[in-house]
Design a protein around this motif. Structure first.
Motif, mmCIF file in Angstrom:
data_model
loop_
_atom_site.group_PDB
_atom_site.id
_atom_site.type_symbol
_atom_site.label_atom_id
_atom_site.label_comp_id
_atom_site.label_asym_id
_atom_site.label_seq_id
_atom_site.Cartn_x
_atom_site.Cartn_y
_atom_site.Cartn_z
ATOM 1 N N VAL A 173 0.584 -1.040 -0.576
ATOM 2 C CA VAL A 173 0.099 -0.152 -0.387
ATOM 3 C C VAL A 173 1.325 0.785 -0.546
ATOM 4 O O VAL A 173 1.676 1.315 0.673
ATOM 5 C CB VAL A 173 -1.226 0.413 1.187
ATOM 6 C CG1 VAL A 173 -1.932 1.101 1.290
ATOM 7 C CG2 VAL A 173 -1.989 -1.098 0.974
ATOM 8 N N GLN A 174 0.697 2.146 -0.958
ATOM 9 C CA GLN A 174 1.529 3.540 -0.950
ATOM 10 C C GLN A 174 -0.077 4.494 -0.491
ATOM 11 O O GLN A 174 -0.775 4.790 -0.979
ATOM 12 C CB GLN A 174 1.482 4.005 -2.833
ATOM 13 C CG GLN A 174 2.636 5.173 -2.634
ATOM 14 C CD GLN A 174 3.308 5.399 -3.894
ATOM 15 O OE1 GLN A 174 2.542 5.097 -4.881
ATOM 16 N NE2 GLN A 174 3.901 6.486 -3.515
ATOM 17 N N VAL A 175 0.925 4.985 0.562
ATOM 18 C CA VAL A 175 1.101 5.748 0.968
ATOM 19 C C VAL A 175 1.180 7.412 0.831
ATOM 20 O O VAL A 175 1.975 7.704 1.306
ATOM 21 C CB VAL A 175 0.406 6.052 2.767
ATOM 22 C CG1 VAL A 175 -0.365 7.363 3.110
ATOM 23 C CG2 VAL A 175 -0.684 5.268 2.772
ATOM 24 N N GLN A 176 0.219 8.531 0.673
ATOM 25 C CA GLN A 176 0.888 9.781 0.037
ATOM 26 C C GLN A 176 0.379 11.013 0.394
ATOM 27 O O GLN A 176 -1.114 10.853 0.364
ATOM 28 C CB GLN A 176 1.097 9.959 -1.254
ATOM 29 C CG GLN A 176 1.411 11.677 -2.461
ATOM 30 C CD GLN A 176 2.292 11.203 -3.202
ATOM 31 O OE1 GLN A 176 2.081 10.169 -3.980
ATOM 32 N NE2 GLN A 176 2.854 12.977 -3.403
ATOM 33 N N GLY A 177 0.410 11.695 1.284
ATOM 34 C CA GLY A 177 -0.155 13.057 1.705
ATOM 35 C C GLY A 177 0.237 14.403 0.999
ATOM 36 O O GLY A 177 1.070 14.587 -0.207
ATOM 37 N N TYR A 178 -0.888 14.717 0.550
ATOM 38 C CA TYR A 178 -1.015 16.498 0.159
ATOM 39 C C TYR A 178 -1.020 17.667 1.125
ATOM 40 O O TYR A 178 -2.398 17.111 1.708
ATOM 41 C CB TYR A 178 -2.005 16.125 -0.581
ATOM 42 C CG TYR A 178 -1.245 15.043 -1.999
ATOM 43 C CD1 TYR A 178 -0.593 15.914 -2.956
ATOM 44 C CD2 TYR A 178 -2.373 14.104 -1.659
ATOM 45 C CE1 TYR A 178 -0.517 14.804 -3.823
ATOM 46 C CE2 TYR A 178 -1.535 12.952 -2.662
ATOM 47 C CZ TYR A 178 -0.507 13.640 -3.894
ATOM 48 O OH TYR A 178 -0.549 12.518 -4.665
ATOM 49 N N ARG A 179 -0.594 18.903 1.304
ATOM 50 C CA ARG A 179 -0.659 19.453 2.128
ATOM 51 C C ARG A 179 -2.308 20.419 1.204
ATOM 52 O O ARG A 179 -3.019 21.398 2.326
ATOM 53 C CB ARG A 179 0.370 20.705 2.466
ATOM 54 C CG ARG A 179 1.613 19.893 3.055
ATOM 55 C CD ARG A 179 2.188 21.024 3.298
ATOM 56 N NE ARG A 179 3.433 20.976 4.278
ATOM 57 C CZ ARG A 179 4.136 20.147 3.763
ATOM 58 N NH1 ARG A 179 4.677 19.586 2.486
ATOM 59 N NH2 ARG A 179 5.390 20.253 4.605
#
Length: 224
Positions: free
Chosen positions: A119-125
């Motif tokens: 699972v790839q998790v990416q955060g965005y401001r």
């Protein structure tokens, strides 16, 4: 030899017709809608790969309570407003930062052999402007169905902790060990479609291609 080629051509023709029908046929027909449309969820199309984008926090769920925001990326920030989740073949995703860097051997194994997943998790401001996205509106209960599906995709150790493999290609993402094996019978886009089905969102009968998922994406509620 000629008969063998003709038979092969017939098989390819029938397979192509079967897959085309699956691509164009929705799982749900007619008019339908969610009981109440309060939460916006987004699906992003990376070309061959789809991801689910959710707000970090809303009235139904706070992702920081399940996945500490400061541990997702190298930047160690808690300022993320959105998170994206994508599931796929572990070797392929860890070794392929762009579509131009695909390793044919890794791609072959991913398609034709059951392989470990991630699972790839990416955060965005801020909202990711560089992604092709499509919105669907969900009820609170159906949103929680997707939340639980995503949570159950993470592989946990004996203590119930998520198993982080490594940071990703950016300062704001990481890879985690996942449940389930990847193959041509269950791809990253099938995973996205399974999540959407849990939330009563329309998907195609054959969801291997990202374009098929995007084409049928409909919850019965209009995003404004």
């Amino acid at each position: 030899m000629r008969k063998s080629i003709q038979r092969l051509g017939i098989v390819i023709l029938f397979l192509s017709a079967f897959l085309t029908i699956g691509y164009l046929t929705p799982r749900k027909w007619g008019n339908y809608s969610q009981a109440d449309c309060t939460i916006s969820l987004y699906i992003s199309n990376q070309g061959i790969h789809t991801e689910i984008i959710v707000p970090v926090k809303n009235e139904s769920f706070d992702w920081n309570q399940y996945l500490r925001l400061t541990e997702i990326g190298r930047d160690a920030t808690s300022d993320y407003q959105y998170l994206s989740f994508g599931w796929g073949d572990r070797a392929f995703m860890l070794e392929t930062p762009t579509s131009g860097s695909i390793n044919p051997v890794t791609a072959f194994k991913a398609l034709f052999l059951p392989t470990p997943s991630t699972v790839q998790v990416q955060g965005y401001r801020v909202w990711p402007q560089n992604k092709e996205t499509k919105c669907v509106k969900l009820s609170g209960s159906n949103y929680l169905n997707i939340v639980n599906f995503i949570k159950n995709s993470f592989q946990l150790d004996a203590g119930g902790n998520k198993l982080k493999i490594s940071y990703g290609y950016h300062n704001s993402d990481s890879f985690y060990e996942a449940n389930g094996s990847y193959s041509i019978l269950r791809t990253c886009n099938d995973w996205t479609a399974e999540a959407l089905q849990k939330a009563d969102v329309n998907t195609p009968l054959w969801s291997t291609l990202s374009s098929a998922v995007m084409f049928h994406l409909n919850s019965g509620c209009e995003c404004i």
